[in-house]
Design an enzyme around this catalytic site. Structure first.
Site, PDB file in Angstrom:
ATOM      1  N   GLY A 109       2.883  -1.075   4.398  1.00  0.00           N
ATOM      2  CA  GLY A 109       2.647   0.583   3.912  1.00  0.00           C
ATOM      3  C   GLY A 109       4.276   0.798   3.476  1.00  0.00           C
ATOM      4  O   GLY A 109       4.733   0.014   2.557  1.00  0.00           O
ATOM      5  N   GLY A 110       4.343   2.271   4.080  1.00  0.00           N
ATOM      6  CA  GLY A 110       6.838   1.969   4.121  1.00  0.00           C
ATOM      7  C   GLY A 110       6.839   1.360   3.705  1.00  0.00           C
ATOM      8  O   GLY A 110       7.825   1.852   2.851  1.00  0.00           O
TER       9      GLY A 110
ATOM     10  N   SER B 214       3.373  -2.029  10.298  1.00  0.00           N
ATOM     11  CA  SER B 214       4.721  -1.547  10.453  1.00  0.00           C
ATOM     12  C   SER B 214       5.273  -2.794  10.494  1.00  0.00           C
ATOM     13  O   SER B 214       5.844  -3.147  11.335  1.00  0.00           O
ATOM     14  CB  SER B 214       5.002  -1.201  12.078  1.00  0.00           C
TER      15      SER B 214
ATOM     16  N   GLY C 179       2.396   2.893  10.976  1.00  0.00           N
ATOM     17  CA  GLY C 179       3.607   3.315  10.799  1.00  0.00           C
ATOM     18  C   GLY C 179       4.166   4.395  12.038  1.00  0.00           C
ATOM     19  O   GLY C 179       5.058   5.365  12.177  1.00  0.00           O
TER      20      GLY C 179
ATOM     21  N   GLU D  26      -5.654  -4.429  10.699  1.00  0.00           N
ATOM     22  CA  GLU D  26      -4.157  -3.453  10.959  1.00  0.00           C
ATOM     23  C   GLU D  26      -4.544  -2.982  12.611  1.00  0.00           C
ATOM     24  O   GLU D  26      -5.453  -1.465  12.156  1.00  0.00           O
ATOM     25  CB  GLU D  26      -4.498  -2.700   9.921  1.00  0.00           C
TER      26      GLU D  26
ATOM     27  N   ASN E 112       0.683  -1.210  -0.007  1.00  0.00           N
ATOM     28  CA  ASN E 112      -0.149  -0.328  -0.424  1.00  0.00           C
ATOM     29  C   ASN E 112       1.539   1.082  -0.100  1.00  0.00           C
ATOM     30  O   ASN E 112       1.794   1.970   1.016  1.00  0.00           O
ATOM     31  CB  ASN E 112      -1.251  -0.238   1.503  1.00  0.00           C
ATOM     32  N   TRP E 113       0.635   2.124  -1.585  1.00  0.00           N
ATOM     33  CA  TRP E 113       1.663   2.792  -1.227  1.00  0.00           C
ATOM     34  C   TRP E 113       1.706   4.148  -0.771  1.00  0.00           C
ATOM     35  O   TRP E 113       1.822   5.462  -0.535  1.00  0.00           O
ATOM     36  CB  TRP E 113       2.207   3.614  -2.504  1.00  0.00           C
ATOM     37  N   LYS E 114       0.101   4.249   0.031  1.00  0.00           N
ATOM     38  CA  LYS E 114      -0.730   5.381   0.022  1.00  0.00           C
ATOM     39  C   LYS E 114      -0.257   6.584  -0.240  1.00  0.00           C
ATOM     40  O   LYS E 114      -0.335   6.552  -1.816  1.00  0.00           O
ATOM     41  CB  LYS E 114      -0.070   5.340   1.831  1.00  0.00           C
TER      42      LYS E 114
ATOM     43  N   GLU F 161      -7.315   5.054   7.783  1.00  0.00           N
ATOM     44  CA  GLU F 161      -6.645   6.372   7.183  1.00  0.00           C
ATOM     45  C   GLU F 161      -7.920   7.191   6.683  1.00  0.00           C
ATOM     46  O   GLU F 161      -7.908   8.640   6.667  1.00  0.00           O
ATOM     47  CB  GLU F 161      -5.671   6.320   6.482  1.00  0.00           C
TER      48      GLU F 161
ATOM     49  N   HIS G 230     -10.062   1.916   4.614  1.00  0.00           N
ATOM     50  CA  HIS G 230      -8.171   1.786   5.984  1.00  0.00           C
ATOM     51  C   HIS G 230      -8.845   2.939   7.229  1.00  0.00           C
ATOM     52  O   HIS G 230      -9.544   3.668   6.636  1.00  0.00           O
ATOM     53  CB  HIS G 230      -7.287   2.638   4.814  1.00  0.00           C
TER      54      HIS G 230
HETATM   55  P1  13P Z   1       2.851   1.167   7.603  1.00  0.00           P
HETATM   56  O1  13P Z   1       3.543  -0.516   7.009  1.00  0.00           O
HETATM   57  O2  13P Z   1       4.019   1.977   6.887  1.00  0.00           O
HETATM   58  O3  13P Z   1       2.539   0.878   9.048  1.00  0.00           O
HETATM   59  O4  13P Z   1       1.821   0.911   6.855  1.00  0.00           O
HETATM   60  C1  13P Z   1       0.560  -0.293   7.730  1.00  0.00           C
HETATM   61  C2  13P Z   1      -1.164   0.040   6.230  1.00  0.00           C
HETATM   62  O5  13P Z   1      -1.661   0.784   6.851  1.00  0.00           O
HETATM   63  C3  13P Z   1      -0.915  -0.172   5.388  1.00  0.00           C
HETATM   64  O6  13P Z   1      -2.486  -0.318   4.758  1.00  0.00           O
END
Ligand code: 13P
Length: 241
Positions: free
Chosen positions: A223-224, A202, A169, A163, A6-8, A96, A94
């Site tokens: 994510g990251g 994470s 994050g 999640e 997930n590159w957000k 977010e 999600h």
């Molecule tokens: P991180 O891996 O950066 O914590 O993000 C997780 C996430 O929100 C994937 O959808």
């Protein structure tokens, strides 16, 4: 095992060059039973799709509108549009987006429209730190599953991504025992054929060995770390070692 990147809201046309390593890896024996799915921002979906033309890496969107028809909704795209440009997956629910006002009901409409468009849905659920500390994790997950999947009969195209909000994050992951119990709890919510269950929050090459101890997980939503091809590949390799 599924590995969803997930590159957000990150990445530009130059980022496409970083995918060469992953493409090479996806064609090697080292990929084993790993299935890779990239969910870049909308602006990069078509370029990623073209880049992945000769390999098995799949593409997904990070959200979609709840309507499966065209309409006057400035700034949005729907599930059919995603499907039409090569996406096979969409991330919905999600945290977010929940934090910005996406309700269980809205997420449910989005899920139903995505299923109708023949997209596989990565349905995110998870508790906040406050909810966890007050012992509400299971009741929050139950509520999110119940309302999110209301009237969704066929669950075969649903992936549940657990999640925990406090883990996204932050570098923190749940204790193995707690995570195992939560995954079992989620599975018990379903009768018959179980949806696939992913963990997100994470995930990185350093903690993946702990996370792979959790039996009955079907993969990870990353994510990251997924923006670095090296880290993403390391996560996959370590999962199978
Ligand atoms: P991180 O891996 O950066 O914590 O993000 C997780 C996430 O929100 C994937 O959808």
């Amino acid at each position: 095992m599924y590995f969803v990147a997930n590159w957000k809201m990150f990445g530009n046309l130059k980022s496409i060059n970083t995918l060469d390593k992953v493409i090479k890896f996806s064609k090697s024996k080292e990929i084993k039973k790993g299935r890779l799915i990239y969910c870049p921002p909308y602006t990069l979906i078509t370029s990623f799709f073209k880049k992945f033309e000769n390999c098995l890496i799949d593409i997904g969107g990070q959200n979609c509108h709840e309507s499966d028809d065209y309409g006057a909704h400035t700034g949005f795209i729907n599930s059919r549009m995603l499907k039409s440009i090569g996406a096979n997956y969409v991330i919905l629910g999600h945290s977010e987006n929940r934090i910005k006002g996406e309700t269980d009901k809205l997420i449910n409409l989005k899920i139903r429209s995505a299923i109708k468009a023949k997209l596989k849905v990565i349905f995110c659920i998870g508790e906040t730190l406050k909810e966890k500390n007050s012992g509400k994790t299971n009741s929050i997950l139950s509520k999110q599953i119940k309302f999110g999947l209301d009237k969704v009969k066929k669950k075969s195209n649903i992936f549940i991504a657990y999640e925990p909000v406090w883990s996204i994050g932050t570098g923190k992951i749940p204790k193995s025992k707690e995570l195992q119990q939560t995954v079992e709890f989620i599975k018990k919510k379903f009768k018959g054929k179980l949806p696939k269950i992913l963990y997100g929050g994470s995930v990185n090459p350093k903690n993946i060995n702990d996370l792979t101890k959790i039996i009955s997980l079907d993969g990870f939503l990353i994510g990251g770390a997924s923006q670095s091809s090296k880290k993403f590949i390391d996560i996959v390799k370590k999962t199978f070692n």
